[in-house]
Design an enzyme around this catalytic site. Structure first.
Site, short mmCIF file in Angstrom:
data_model
loop_
_atom_site.label_atom_id
_atom_site.label_comp_id
_atom_site.label_asym_id
_atom_site.label_seq_id
_atom_site.Cartn_x
_atom_site.Cartn_y
_atom_site.Cartn_z
CG ASP A 1 -2.01 -1.05 1.11
OD1 ASP A 1 -2.34 -1.43 -0.03
OD2 ASP A 1 -2.53 -1.49 2.15
N GLY B 1 -5.76 -1.09 -2.61
CA GLY B 1 -5.62 0.27 -2.07
C GLY B 1 -6.96 0.75 -1.55
#
Lengths: 425, 425
Positions: B148, B195
């Site tokens: 991420d 994400g």
């Protein structure tokens, strides 16, 4: 057979693969060796571009670009799904055929090669028959191409070895990932691959097991088998109990016991009133989470699988190239109305590849499925016969050149051949 | 600082990446150089395994296996999502902490390294503070890891360079595929990447453009921006008009103008009465097909993206390894309570990488988002500042060894360290 002097036209059709450009490279390279072939043209977007007289001069392309076609995915000439449909639209089909032969004659096309799957072989067959009927001397050879691997007579279809190399690699990697998060509750991951009626791609991911029953994928669902959802859930439960996780691969077109596509849920409408095609993996996820309460994630590889040239199989690319070469050789030798096929030769345990020819009349519109005897009795995994078949197809690597950390694929310059006809009506 | 003699324990936590094993390899290799470090243990499945006293002896692993960790995806030691939650479950958290220090003391653990994302850095911080409070001499260093890329202070997070190298490659390949089928009607392909709140992965696929506005991806939707669906549809329409196709990349957590997650459609229930999480890409597909009548396909990369070691970035793997080494060096030198961070040095146009240290107290639970000034004013594409940042992260290739046409990853032998405590209550 008398020597036929004239120009060559090659085109691509149907869903792209990462091997279809290798066949075009094979055609171009072999054509360059024969004096009877004068110009080497490419038709843009398959039959559709030929109808519109959109031809490019492939002799104008750089040698490095032609070489680059060996590792470049998708259809470099462009492709289409246009079908000359004599059954449903006979009048339109007759008009199209007239136009095609106008274009062939205007550009003195005497060699025509069409790379594609079932529909495209059918188109090639019709063009061959029309040429005979019209007394227009032209040699037509079909070049096989389909990730679906459902063309008959050929050992395998160019594009298939690469798609299963990529899918098996992905299943292996996802399997290691899910396995490393194994919790007491267990988890499930369902990976959906292409294959509406034939399960060759899903089946090919069995290679990720490397012969170890504990390795993912634990379950592979094929469109050839009709599944009882409860049996499937029982198998997931067993697997999660044994290994704490379960990796399932599903071909998009799988059906339930009543023969209904599991992914096509017509009872549910979207915001615009259209039926929602949930997809097979999403639908199975609902069952696994809903009935087993097992945390489930899905992966939908979609177009990524057929375009993954970064994981192409050298065997596949070599065979695709050989099909292109063989098509030109056969035509120059006087053959027409055939499809090139891939032939597997095993002698004293050594495997080699060659090509053969099959009449297009026998190929067109025949679908080839995974044989029932290559699937386990319960239908949940391909067996050792399938593995023996599939293993050689993924051998060898093709590495695209890299630039700034990403693959560098080629693009054709596409210099247009001057049009000689009035625009298509 | 006095030399601290004792054993080392390393563990992995959170969602796996294809670089997290490289950090462990860095820890093991560097630890072997310091005499003060006696045994090198690994904790299975993160904190969870340590609580259960499930330790393995990493000195027992083959040297070739440790080397193989550099190209093997997922968490070789196993991972978990277990959180020691002092806020919500203070009593349980206190018990867990007692148990952890029992295990540390029983095995004379004096060096503890925990590789993970935000939650894991928080856990490391708490363990460091507890060690001080209890007067138990132990050095605790956090090793960053998350695809991420949302940890603060570090230039980037190990795992991120590889995930965007794979995703950008996939977007490039899918883009060539969709572009080669370009029809008059036009088509759209929407690729969903991970994400939930930070859009670093989606943004990273901008590298597939190689600076050419005509190249896919044409639109990138980030969770950082709130999108008006009509503006999005207008942009898709424009793109299809210009290029005949449109490739969209979407981070799973994108939100509409009202701040609602687009993929979380709570109005729709599945067969079991649970809300259906359609996913952002599927939801956008409904809009594009429903309102623009443009044929749309989706790709959901899911776990495949973070496990794709066959497309790992050498820069990323090198940095991940360096973080492991740096953690051990810092600890041996007497540091505790810090996270290793990656530092980018640019001198006269030359980029080099090094590592630094940041207090865990400053890192824990802080999320780092894509800066607004790295995104185009309309929010539909990252700009040149982002590209300048991301480009070096995907440089260089790591090629796993291949066997029978598929990657050959390593598996730890996992020889267990004898338990010394009664089972956890």
């Amino acid at each position: 057979m008398a020597e036929l002097v004239g120009n060559l036209l090659v085109a691509q059709s149907g869903g792209p693969t990462c091997a279809i450009n290798a066949s075009v490279a094979g055609v171009i390279t072999e054509a360059g060796k024969h004096e009877c072939i004068e110009e080497i043209y490419g038709g843009l977007n398959g039959i559709l571009g030929i109808l519109n007289e959109e031809l490019i001069d492939l002799n104008d392309e750089k040698a490095s670009t032609i070489k680059g076609l060996l590792y470049t995915p998708a259809a470099a000439l462009g492709t289409c799904r246009y079908k000359i449909d004599f059954k449903k639209k006979p009048e339109k089909a007759a008009q199209d055929m007239d136009r095609l032969f106008e274009v062939f004659a205007a550009h003195n096309i005497r060699y025509f090669f069409y790379a594609g799957g079932n529909d495209s072989q059918d188109t090639s067959h019709k063009i061959h028959e029309e040429a005979l009927k019209r007394g227009y001397e032209m040699r037509v050879i079909g070049v096989p191409k389909t990730i679906d691997n459902d063309l008959p007579f050929t050992d395998s279809c160019p594009g298939y070895g690469s798609v299963i190399k990529y899918c098996a690699t992905t299943v292996m990697e996802v399997g290691i990932d899910v396995g490393s998060m194994a919790t007491d509750d267990g988890s499930c991951c369902i990976i959906e691959v292409m294959g509406r009626s034939a399960g060759w791609i899903a089946a090919g991911t069995v290679l990720a097991k490397r012969g170890n029953p504990a390795n993912p994928p634990h379950i592979i669902l094929l469109p050839e088998i009709r599944y009882d959802v409860d049996d499937f859930l029982a198998r997931v439960k067993e697997t999660v109990e044994a290994y704490k996780y379960c990796v399932v691969v599903v071909g998009e077109g799988i059906r339930n016991k009543d023969g209904e596509e599991i992914g096509a849920d017509k009872t549910r409408l979207d915001a615009f009133g259209h039926p929602v095609l949930a997809g097979a993996a999403e639908k199975l996820k609902e069952f696994v989470q809903g009935k087993l309460n097992t945390k489930t994630r899905t992966v939908l590889l979609g177009y990524a699988q057929r375009a993954a040239a970064h994981m192409a199989s050298l065997t596949d690319i070599n065979n695709a190239y050989a099909c292109g070469e063989a098509a030109v050789r056969a035509a120059v030798e006087g053959t027409s109305g055939y499809m090139v096929k891939i032939v597997r030769n095993v002698q004293e345990g050594n495997l080699t590849w060659s090509t053969g020819l099959q009449p297009l009349s026998e190929v067109a519109n025949v679908e080839h499925f995974v044989p029932r005897e290559w699937i386990s009795p319960d239908g949940f995994l391909p067996n050792e016969h399938f593995v023996e078949y599939a293993k050689p197809l993924v051998e060898g690597e093709v590495r695209p050149p890299m630039e700034n950390g990403l693959p560098k694929y080629v693009v054709l310059d596409k210099n247009r051949v001057e049009k000689k006809l009035a625009p298509r009506a």
